[in-house]
Structures are given as structure tokens and as C-alpha cells.
Design a protein around this motif. Structure first.
Motif, mmCIF file in Angstrom:
data_model
loop_
_atom_site.group_PDB
_atom_site.id
_atom_site.type_symbol
_atom_site.label_atom_id
_atom_site.label_comp_id
_atom_site.label_asym_id
_atom_site.label_seq_id
_atom_site.Cartn_x
_atom_site.Cartn_y
_atom_site.Cartn_z
ATOM 1 N N LYS A 20 0.918 -1.124 -0.065
ATOM 2 C CA LYS A 20 -0.005 -0.093 -0.029
ATOM 3 C C LYS A 20 0.894 1.314 0.018
ATOM 4 O O LYS A 20 0.584 2.220 -0.574
ATOM 5 N N THR A 21 1.928 1.088 0.699
ATOM 6 C CA THR A 21 2.816 2.303 0.885
ATOM 7 C C THR A 21 3.547 2.583 -0.315
ATOM 8 O O THR A 21 3.845 3.745 -1.018
ATOM 9 N N VAL A 22 4.067 1.634 -1.176
ATOM 10 C CA VAL A 22 4.830 1.580 -2.544
ATOM 11 C C VAL A 22 3.757 2.205 -3.449
ATOM 12 O O VAL A 22 3.917 2.765 -4.203
ATOM 13 N N LYS A 23 2.379 1.811 -3.529
ATOM 14 C CA LYS A 23 1.203 2.174 -4.357
ATOM 15 C C LYS A 23 1.183 3.660 -4.175
ATOM 16 O O LYS A 23 1.169 4.410 -5.104
ATOM 17 N N LYS A 24 1.240 4.226 -3.107
ATOM 18 C CA LYS A 24 0.832 5.550 -2.559
ATOM 19 C C LYS A 24 2.150 6.325 -3.061
ATOM 20 O O LYS A 24 1.924 7.489 -3.903
ATOM 21 N N LYS A 25 3.157 6.110 -2.908
ATOM 22 C CA LYS A 25 4.534 6.656 -3.308
ATOM 23 C C LYS A 25 4.495 6.785 -4.851
ATOM 24 O O LYS A 25 5.104 7.669 -5.586
ATOM 25 N N LYS A 26 4.257 5.785 -5.548
ATOM 26 C CA LYS A 26 4.215 5.792 -6.824
ATOM 27 C C LYS A 26 3.201 6.848 -7.496
ATOM 28 O O LYS A 26 3.257 7.385 -8.343
ATOM 29 N N LYS A 27 1.991 6.674 -7.004
ATOM 30 C CA LYS A 27 0.786 7.880 -7.258
ATOM 31 C C LYS A 27 1.272 9.118 -7.171
ATOM 32 O O LYS A 27 1.302 9.940 -7.932
ATOM 33 N N GLN A 28 2.063 9.343 -6.125
ATOM 34 C CA GLN A 28 2.720 10.734 -5.772
ATOM 35 C C GLN A 28 3.678 11.204 -6.911
ATOM 36 O O GLN A 28 3.735 12.235 -7.083
ATOM 37 N N ALA A 29 4.649 10.206 -6.965
ATOM 38 C CA ALA A 29 5.714 10.363 -7.961
ATOM 39 C C ALA A 29 5.150 10.749 -9.442
ATOM 40 O O ALA A 29 5.396 11.631 -10.136
ATOM 41 N N THR A 30 4.038 9.979 -9.741
ATOM 42 C CA THR A 30 3.193 10.108 -11.064
ATOM 43 C C THR A 30 2.652 11.701 -11.026
ATOM 44 O O THR A 30 3.051 12.172 -12.129
ATOM 45 N N SER A 31 1.902 12.143 -10.053
ATOM 46 C CA SER A 31 1.370 13.579 -10.217
ATOM 47 C C SER A 31 2.468 14.455 -9.943
ATOM 48 O O SER A 31 2.113 15.471 -10.596
ATOM 49 N N LYS A 32 3.848 14.147 -9.721
ATOM 50 C CA LYS A 32 4.756 15.338 -9.796
ATOM 51 C C LYS A 32 5.671 15.178 -10.937
ATOM 52 O O LYS A 32 6.866 15.589 -10.887
ATOM 53 N N GLU A 33 5.266 14.323 -11.948
ATOM 54 C CA GLU A 33 6.067 14.235 -13.275
ATOM 55 C C GLU A 33 5.899 15.374 -13.871
ATOM 56 O O GLU A 33 4.889 15.865 -14.233
ATOM 57 N N ILE A 34 7.050 15.996 -14.265
ATOM 58 C CA ILE A 34 7.191 17.221 -15.007
ATOM 59 C C ILE A 34 6.627 16.930 -16.423
ATOM 60 O O ILE A 34 7.585 16.091 -17.443
ATOM 61 N N VAL A 35 5.785 17.778 -17.016
ATOM 62 C CA VAL A 35 5.073 17.506 -18.372
ATOM 63 C C VAL A 35 6.033 18.818 -19.191
ATOM 64 O O VAL A 35 6.418 18.433 -20.379
ATOM 65 N N SER A 36 6.164 19.776 -18.606
ATOM 66 C CA SER A 36 6.839 20.972 -19.465
ATOM 67 C C SER A 36 7.289 21.981 -18.203
ATOM 68 O O SER A 36 6.888 22.035 -17.053
ATOM 69 N N VAL A 37 8.194 22.920 -18.927
ATOM 70 C CA VAL A 37 8.955 23.792 -18.010
ATOM 71 C C VAL A 37 8.896 25.065 -19.008
ATOM 72 O O VAL A 37 8.978 25.146 -20.231
ATOM 73 N N SER A 38 8.737 26.299 -18.265
ATOM 74 C CA SER A 38 8.925 27.544 -19.303
ATOM 75 C C SER A 38 9.368 28.621 -18.347
ATOM 76 O O SER A 38 9.467 28.787 -17.351
ATOM 77 N N ILE A 39 10.235 29.483 -19.250
ATOM 78 C CA ILE A 39 10.564 30.902 -18.821
ATOM 79 C C ILE A 39 10.004 31.865 -19.160
ATOM 80 O O ILE A 39 10.198 31.576 -20.453
ATOM 81 N N HIS A 40 10.070 33.063 -18.715
ATOM 82 C CA HIS A 40 9.335 34.294 -19.051
ATOM 83 C C HIS A 40 10.361 35.290 -18.805
ATOM 84 O O HIS A 40 10.467 35.718 -17.672
#
Length: 166
Positions: A20-40
């Protein structure tokens, strides 16, 4: 026999909690996966260039020239997944997600530097990066080298539109 049964039950309970702990950590890591970055880079009281550089994890770079740049418009180019990955890794290595949302601008006439990190779920914005940790400027420079349209050569860049009014 009772000890063996008790041991098996305890191992099963520990394994269940661990899974259960591993599944929760994996879910948190997926939601923090960077899709894009930008500077202005923002304007100053003079004619400082106003542009945005966005880099997506799929390797596409978007340059949006807004004011005081040679070419205004939205331009796209593929810089490659490897280069995009290197830049996104800089954000992870320096743990930019732990930076403050705003750093105090001590000299209002200077151009600003803002960053946005887009995750699968949500985003992190940082204003006035110029006054934050030095690595923010280092990351911005790396992004500009990869995704800022050069003044002299527009090789590989395709104009896709015009920016919306700020």
C-alpha cells in the motif's frame, strides 16, 4: 505450530502495508512528473526583450516573442527528447519545486525572470527568479540555449501564430 501461523500472519500484514505504501508513493511520483517547463523574460522600463521559452518533455520547444524582439510570434522547433530531458533533469536535480513562489525584486527597473513547472496534475510558478537562488538563472540560461530562437538563423523554427496581448 501456533508460532508458525502467527509468523505467517504477521508477514502477510507487513507485506500488505508495504504494498500500500509503495502504491501511494508511486501515485505521488506520477502526479509530480514534469510535463513541461517555461521561462518568461519580462520587459523593463526601457526596451528589454519580452519572450517566453517553453520546453516539453516530448522534445518540442516553443519560443514566443512578445515585445522588443527581432521576430514577434509563436515559433516551434523539435530540440529532441534527450535535450529536453537534460533540462527537466536540472529542475529535478536542483529541486526547483521547493523554491519560494516569489522572490523580492529589489530594483524594479530590471527585467524579470519567471518560471513555470507544469506537472501532470498542477503547476508551480516562481516569480522574480533573478533574486532567488543562482541555479534558477543557470537553468534559464540552459533553456534559452536550447529553446530561444536566435536572431540570425531561424533554421528549424516554424511560425505557428501570434501571441495574445499581455
Amino acid at each position: 505450530m501456533k508460532k508458525l501461523t502467527l509468523l505467517i500472519l504477521m508477514l502477510a500484514a507487513v507485506a500488505g502495508v508495504h504494498a500500500k505504501t509503495v502504491k501511494k508513493k508511486k501515485k505521488q511520483a506520477t502526479s509530480k512528473e514534469i510535463v513541461s517547463v517555461s521561462i518568461h523574460r519580462t520587459v523593463c522600463f526601457g526596451k528589454c526583450p519580452d519572450y517566453i521559452v517553453e520546453i516539453n518533455k516530448d522534445g518540442t520547444a516553443t519560443y514566443t516573442g512578445r515585445m522588443f524582439v527581432q521576430d514577434t510570434g509563436i515559433f516551434k522547433k523539435n530540440i529532441g527528447k534527450q535535450k529536453a530531458g537534460e533540462i527537466i533533469t536540472l529542475f529535478k536535480t536542483y529541486r526547483v519545486d521547493t523554491c519560494s513562489e516569489m522572490y523580492e525584486n529589489r530594483i524594479p527597473d530590471l527585467p524579470g525572470l519567471n518560471m513555470v513547472i507544469n506537472y501532470k496534475k498542477g503547476k508551480k510558478q516562481i516569480y522574480n527568479c533573478k533574486w532567488g537562488p543562482a541555479f534558477l538563472e543557470e537553468i534559464a540560461t540552459a533553456m534559452e540555449e536550447a529553446g530561444k530562437m536566435p536572431d540570425e538563423s531561424k533554421t528549424g523554427w516554424k511560425k505557428t501564430g501570434m501571441p495574445k496581448k499581455p
